[in-house]
Design an enzyme around this catalytic site. Structure first.
Site, PDB file in Angstrom:
ATOM      1  N   ASN A 122      10.918 -12.032  23.970  1.00 46.35           N
ATOM      2  CA  ASN A 122      12.097 -11.154  23.934  1.00 46.35           C
ATOM      3  C   ASN A 122      13.235 -11.869  23.220  1.00 46.35           C
ATOM      4  O   ASN A 122      13.070 -12.993  22.739  1.00 46.35           O
ATOM      5  CB  ASN A 122      12.489 -10.741  25.353  1.00 46.35           C
ATOM      6  CG  ASN A 122      12.773 -11.953  26.208  1.00 46.35           C
ATOM      7  OD1 ASN A 122      13.730 -12.670  25.966  1.00 46.35           O
ATOM      8  ND2 ASN A 122      11.917 -12.210  27.188  1.00 46.35           N
ATOM      9  N   LYS A 143      -7.745 -17.135  16.278  1.00 46.64           N
ATOM     10  CA  LYS A 143      -6.857 -16.080  15.769  1.00 46.64           C
ATOM     11  C   LYS A 143      -7.609 -14.746  15.704  1.00 46.64           C
ATOM     12  O   LYS A 143      -8.714 -14.682  15.146  1.00 46.64           O
ATOM     13  CB  LYS A 143      -6.365 -16.471  14.371  1.00 46.64           C
ATOM     14  CG  LYS A 143      -5.362 -15.511  13.809  1.00 46.64           C
ATOM     15  CD  LYS A 143      -4.928 -15.921  12.414  1.00 46.64           C
ATOM     16  CE  LYS A 143      -4.132 -14.789  11.790  1.00 46.64           C
ATOM     17  NZ  LYS A 143      -3.999 -14.928  10.347  1.00 46.64           N
ATOM     18  N   ASP A 165       6.686 -13.159  40.186  1.00 39.21           N
ATOM     19  CA  ASP A 165       8.133 -12.961  40.127  1.00 39.21           C
ATOM     20  C   ASP A 165       8.812 -14.243  40.619  1.00 39.21           C
ATOM     21  O   ASP A 165       8.816 -14.544  41.815  1.00 39.21           O
ATOM     22  CB  ASP A 165       8.540 -11.754  40.983  1.00 39.21           C
ATOM     23  CG  ASP A 165       9.966 -11.332  40.668  1.00 39.21           C
ATOM     24  OD1 ASP A 165      10.850 -12.206  40.664  1.00 39.21           O
ATOM     25  OD2 ASP A 165      10.186 -10.135  40.404  1.00 39.21           O
ATOM     26  N   ILE A 166       9.391 -14.993  39.684  1.00 46.79           N
ATOM     27  CA  ILE A 166       9.913 -16.331  39.994  1.00 46.79           C
ATOM     28  C   ILE A 166      11.052 -16.259  41.009  1.00 46.79           C
ATOM     29  O   ILE A 166      11.038 -16.938  42.041  1.00 46.79           O
ATOM     30  CB  ILE A 166      10.406 -17.023  38.696  1.00 46.79           C
ATOM     31  CG1 ILE A 166       9.247 -17.140  37.707  1.00 46.79           C
ATOM     32  CG2 ILE A 166      11.001 -18.391  39.012  1.00 46.79           C
ATOM     33  CD1 ILE A 166       9.639 -17.531  36.305  1.00 46.79           C
ATOM     34  N   VAL A 167      12.036 -15.407  40.718  1.00 49.12           N
ATOM     35  CA  VAL A 167      13.225 -15.389  41.578  1.00 49.12           C
ATOM     36  C   VAL A 167      12.880 -14.867  42.976  1.00 49.12           C
ATOM     37  O   VAL A 167      13.392 -15.363  43.991  1.00 49.12           O
ATOM     38  CB  VAL A 167      14.390 -14.615  40.911  1.00 49.12           C
ATOM     39  CG1 VAL A 167      14.164 -13.119  40.903  1.00 49.12           C
ATOM     40  CG2 VAL A 167      15.719 -14.948  41.549  1.00 49.12           C
ATOM     41  N   LYS A 189      17.024  -4.333  42.706  1.00 47.31           N
ATOM     42  CA  LYS A 189      16.445  -5.684  42.541  1.00 47.31           C
ATOM     43  C   LYS A 189      17.013  -6.642  43.583  1.00 47.31           C
ATOM     44  O   LYS A 189      16.299  -7.491  44.121  1.00 47.31           O
ATOM     45  CB  LYS A 189      16.721  -6.215  41.127  1.00 47.31           C
ATOM     46  CG  LYS A 189      15.815  -5.581  40.091  1.00 47.31           C
ATOM     47  CD  LYS A 189      16.145  -5.973  38.664  1.00 47.31           C
ATOM     48  CE  LYS A 189      15.265  -5.174  37.699  1.00 47.31           C
ATOM     49  NZ  LYS A 189      15.665  -5.254  36.305  1.00 47.31           N
ATOM     50  N   LYS A 193      14.057  -8.029  45.890  1.00 42.78           N
ATOM     51  CA  LYS A 193      13.701  -9.447  45.695  1.00 42.78           C
ATOM     52  C   LYS A 193      14.368 -10.329  46.755  1.00 42.78           C
ATOM     53  O   LYS A 193      14.263 -11.536  46.699  1.00 42.78           O
ATOM     54  CB  LYS A 193      14.098  -9.884  44.283  1.00 42.78           C
ATOM     55  CG  LYS A 193      13.407  -9.087  43.179  1.00 42.78           C
ATOM     56  CD  LYS A 193      13.686  -9.648  41.781  1.00 42.78           C
ATOM     57  CE  LYS A 193      13.084  -8.741  40.705  1.00 42.78           C
ATOM     58  NZ  LYS A 193      12.656  -9.465  39.522  1.00 42.78           N
TER      59      LYS A 193
HETATM   60  O1  PMT Z   1      19.851 -15.637  26.812  1.00 38.74           O
HETATM   61  P1  PMT Z   1      20.964 -14.798  26.207  1.00 38.74           P
HETATM   62  O2  PMT Z   1      20.679 -14.401  24.797  1.00 38.74           O
HETATM   63  O3  PMT Z   1      22.308 -15.446  26.401  1.00 38.74           O
HETATM   64  O4  PMT Z   1      21.009 -13.406  27.007  1.00 38.74           O
HETATM   65  C1  PMT Z   1      21.373 -13.368  28.341  1.00 38.74           C
HETATM   66  C2  PMT Z   1      20.473 -12.410  29.154  1.00 38.74           C
HETATM   67  C3  PMT Z   1      20.696 -10.985  28.687  1.00 38.74           C
HETATM   68  C4  PMT Z   1      18.997 -12.799  28.982  1.00 38.74           C
HETATM   69  C5  PMT Z   1      20.896 -12.601  30.667  1.00 38.74           C
HETATM   70  O5  PMT Z   1      22.228 -12.226  30.822  1.00 38.74           O
HETATM   71  C6  PMT Z   1      20.008 -11.779  31.577  1.00 38.74           C
HETATM   72  O6  PMT Z   1      20.218 -10.601  31.815  1.00 38.74           O
HETATM   73  N1  PMT Z   1      18.950 -12.424  32.129  1.00 38.74           N
HETATM   74  C7  PMT Z   1      17.909 -11.746  32.972  1.00 38.74           C
HETATM   75  C8  PMT Z   1      16.912 -11.078  32.066  1.00 38.74           C
HETATM   76  C9  PMT Z   1      15.820 -10.347  32.848  1.00 38.74           C
HETATM   77  O7  PMT Z   1      14.681 -10.732  32.727  1.00 38.74           O
HETATM   78  O8  PMT Z   1      16.249  -9.413  33.639  1.00 38.74           O
HETATM   79  P2  PMT Z   1      15.270  -8.462  34.548  1.00 38.74           P
HETATM   80  O9  PMT Z   1      16.157  -7.379  35.041  1.00 38.74           O
HETATM   81  O10 PMT Z   1      14.042  -8.089  33.767  1.00 38.74           O
HETATM   82  O11 PMT Z   1      14.821  -9.420  35.726  1.00 38.74           O
HETATM   83  C10 PMT Z   1      15.500  -9.453  36.978  1.00 38.74           C
HETATM   84  C11 PMT Z   1      15.534 -10.869  37.513  1.00 38.74           C
HETATM   85  O12 PMT Z   1      14.219 -11.298  37.841  1.00 38.74           O
HETATM   86  C12 PMT Z   1      16.091 -11.901  36.584  1.00 38.74           C
HETATM   87  O13 PMT Z   1      16.857 -12.827  37.319  1.00 38.74           O
HETATM   88  C13 PMT Z   1      14.851 -12.583  36.021  1.00 38.74           C
HETATM   89  O14 PMT Z   1      15.103 -13.951  35.658  1.00 38.74           O
HETATM   90  C14 PMT Z   1      13.923 -12.506  37.206  1.00 38.74           C
HETATM   91  N2  PMT Z   1      12.500 -12.479  36.902  1.00 38.74           N
HETATM   92  C15 PMT Z   1      11.948 -11.464  36.183  1.00 38.74           C
HETATM   93  C16 PMT Z   1      10.576 -11.425  36.004  1.00 38.74           C
HETATM   94  C17 PMT Z   1       9.777 -12.466  36.529  1.00 38.74           C
HETATM   95  N3  PMT Z   1       8.470 -12.478  36.353  1.00 38.74           N
HETATM   96  N4  PMT Z   1      10.346 -13.457  37.224  1.00 38.74           N
HETATM   97  C18 PMT Z   1      11.691 -13.479  37.434  1.00 38.74           C
HETATM   98  O15 PMT Z   1      12.202 -14.401  38.062  1.00 38.74           O
END
Ligand code: PMT
Length: 414
Positions: free
Chosen positions: A220, A299, A316-318, A347, A351
């Site tokens: 991304n 490839k 999901d890490i967080v 969320k 979470k």
């Molecule tokens: O890096 P930059 O270019 O400065 O941009 C900043 C940003 C837009 C990336 C940042 O501000 C941001 O929004 N980060 C979270 C991006 C994201 O993955 O959001 P989400 O809504 O998809 O996920 C929700 C939360 O779960 C996030 O804290 C994410 O880190 C976490 N997550 C998601 C999926 C996963 N498998 N494990 C996780 O821990």
């Protein structure tokens, strides 16, 4: 506090296309409280006028070693003594070679020999010139003279090449200057009480990459800027900071430990290993929700008009950190393109987070890979709006908000 308050910075500009960014650099250094004087080489004047730099710095610009009037106003030795810190940006290959040789055939090179102040250079040149052995030897020489080397960054160059050699962006140069000055002039950081001293913050940043085959991946647009700004803000307030970062093109903030990972699985493993020892966990990384079920060992060849990839869910890490028995104060991010509050609150609850910072990543000029951002920060009981501003400033306000909430939750527990 403005970290450069009262600091005298001499900005040397040599003749590269990146010189067009220097008026902005002068402005941002002044925003931090610095008094900035500019010295230009003859080549620099082909790219930007002394008048522009005089207007933004509010100081006379010096460009000649042999100008009697200029020497009367502030002689070159006086100027060399005036500076607390010299930043040369952009520093061309030619200027770097001259300084490495100890030449003093113009004002800027003479000042480098005549000053006792720390000097940093921000190289800017074509990628082939940067990789040339002569340039690399000159850089090594300058490092052995204790020059700081800011960058260069990688990316598309003015000449059309892609690679290392771009001058770092202005916000990064300002940050590195502040860090260097805080390090070399401890009074700039003062001995005031640091509110996060004794705390360990663990922060995820940047994108993850999910391999398809040895040459392709799904990812991304995250640049890591938001996460790194949070790391820097926490570190400046005295926290010990570890960043778990996906592939980014950013320098690691001074004194922060960085653990580099590529995939979500690797980030998950590192986060769960380090989280139990952390006081605060901030999940700013844009983690891929899915990975490829089976990564091809060779490839994949182009054959049919369509192809299908089987994806499986990543951990999901967080959420897994928030589920730990000895969990840190856990802050998630929500990157949304619609119904921001609704999805963010969902969320937060699903979470089991202590807090979530929601950003609208569909709005122009904010979110992924931009200099600025805006957040609405939710807890189970309240919300706080942090309007559009630079990611560095936003990170400071977010870190302060987390600290306020954390100390309240600790008080409630005790
Ligand atoms: O890096 P930059 O270019 O400065 O941009 C900043 C940003 C837009 C990336 C940042 O501000 C941001 O929004 N980060 C979270 C991006 C994201 O993955 O959001 P989400 O809504 O998809 O996920 C929700 C939360 O779960 C996030 O804290 C994410 O880190 C976490 N997550 C998601 C999926 C996963 N498998 N494990 C996780 O821990």
């Amino acid at each position: 506090m403005q970290i450069l308050q009262g600091k005298k910075i001499l900005l040397g500009i040599s003749g590269g296309i990146a010189a067009y960014k220097t008026p902005e650099l002068v402005r941002r250094l002044k925003d931090q409280g610095a008094d900035v004087r500019v010295v230009m080489t003859e080549g620099a004047k082909a790219f930007i006028t002394p008048l522009t730099l005089q207007a933004v710095s509010a100081n006379a610009v010096s460009d000649s070693l042999l100008d009697t009037q200029a020497e009367l106003a502030m002689g070159h030795i006086e100027l060399a003594k005036w500076a607390d810190f010299i930043l040369i940006a952009p520093a061309t290959a030619d200027l770097i070679a001259k300084i490495a040789l100890g030449m003093a055939n113009d004002l800027l090179t003479t000042l480098c020999l005549a000053t006792a102040a720390p000097i940093a250079i921000a190289p800017a040149m074509n990628q082939q010139m940067w990789h040339n052995q002569a340039t690399q030897n000159n850089i090594k020489t300058l490092m052995s003279y204790r020059y700081s080397i800011f960058g260069p960054g990688a990316g598309e160059q003015a000449c059309g090449d892609i690679g290392l050699g771009r001058m770092l962006d202005v916000p990064e140069l300002v940050t590195l200057t502040c860090e260097q000055i805080a390090k070399t002039m401890p009074d700039a950081n003062s001995s005031e009480q640091k509110p996060l001293s004794g705390q360990h913050w663990l922060i995820t940043a940047g994108p993850t990459r999910e391999a398809i085959d040895p040459v392709r991946y799904i990812s991304n647009h995250s640049s890591g800027k938001m996460g790194f700004a949070i790391a820097r803000a926490a570190q400046e307030l005295g926290a010990e900071v570890t960043i778990i970062s996906g592939p980014v093109n950013l320098s690691t903030p001074e004194s922060c430990q960085k653990i580099s990972v590529t995939s979500a699985t690797e980030m998950h493993q590192q986060a769960l290993e380090h989280a139990p020892a952390a006081d605060v966990f901030v999940a700013c990384a844009a983690v891929a929700d899915y990975r490829i079920d089976h990564i091809a060992s060779e490839k994949i060849k182009k054959s049919q008009d369509t192809m299908q990839l089987n994806l499986i869910k990543n951990p999901d890490i967080v959420a897994d950190v928030a589920a730990l028995a000895n969990k840190p104060f856990t802050v998630g991010f929500a990157a949304e393109t619609q119904d921001v509050e609704h999805y963010a609150r969902d969320k937060l609850a699903r979470k089991k987070l202590d807090m979530i910072a929601a950003n609208n990543v569909a709005a122009a000029g904010q979110g992924f890979n931009s200099e600025d951002n805006a957040l609405t920060v939710f807890t189970a009981t309240d919300e706080k709006v942090l309007p559009l501003m630079s990611k560095n400033e936003l990170a400071k306000q977010l870190v302060q908000h987390i600290q306020d909430k954390l100390s309240k939750s600790l008080k409630t527990k005790s």
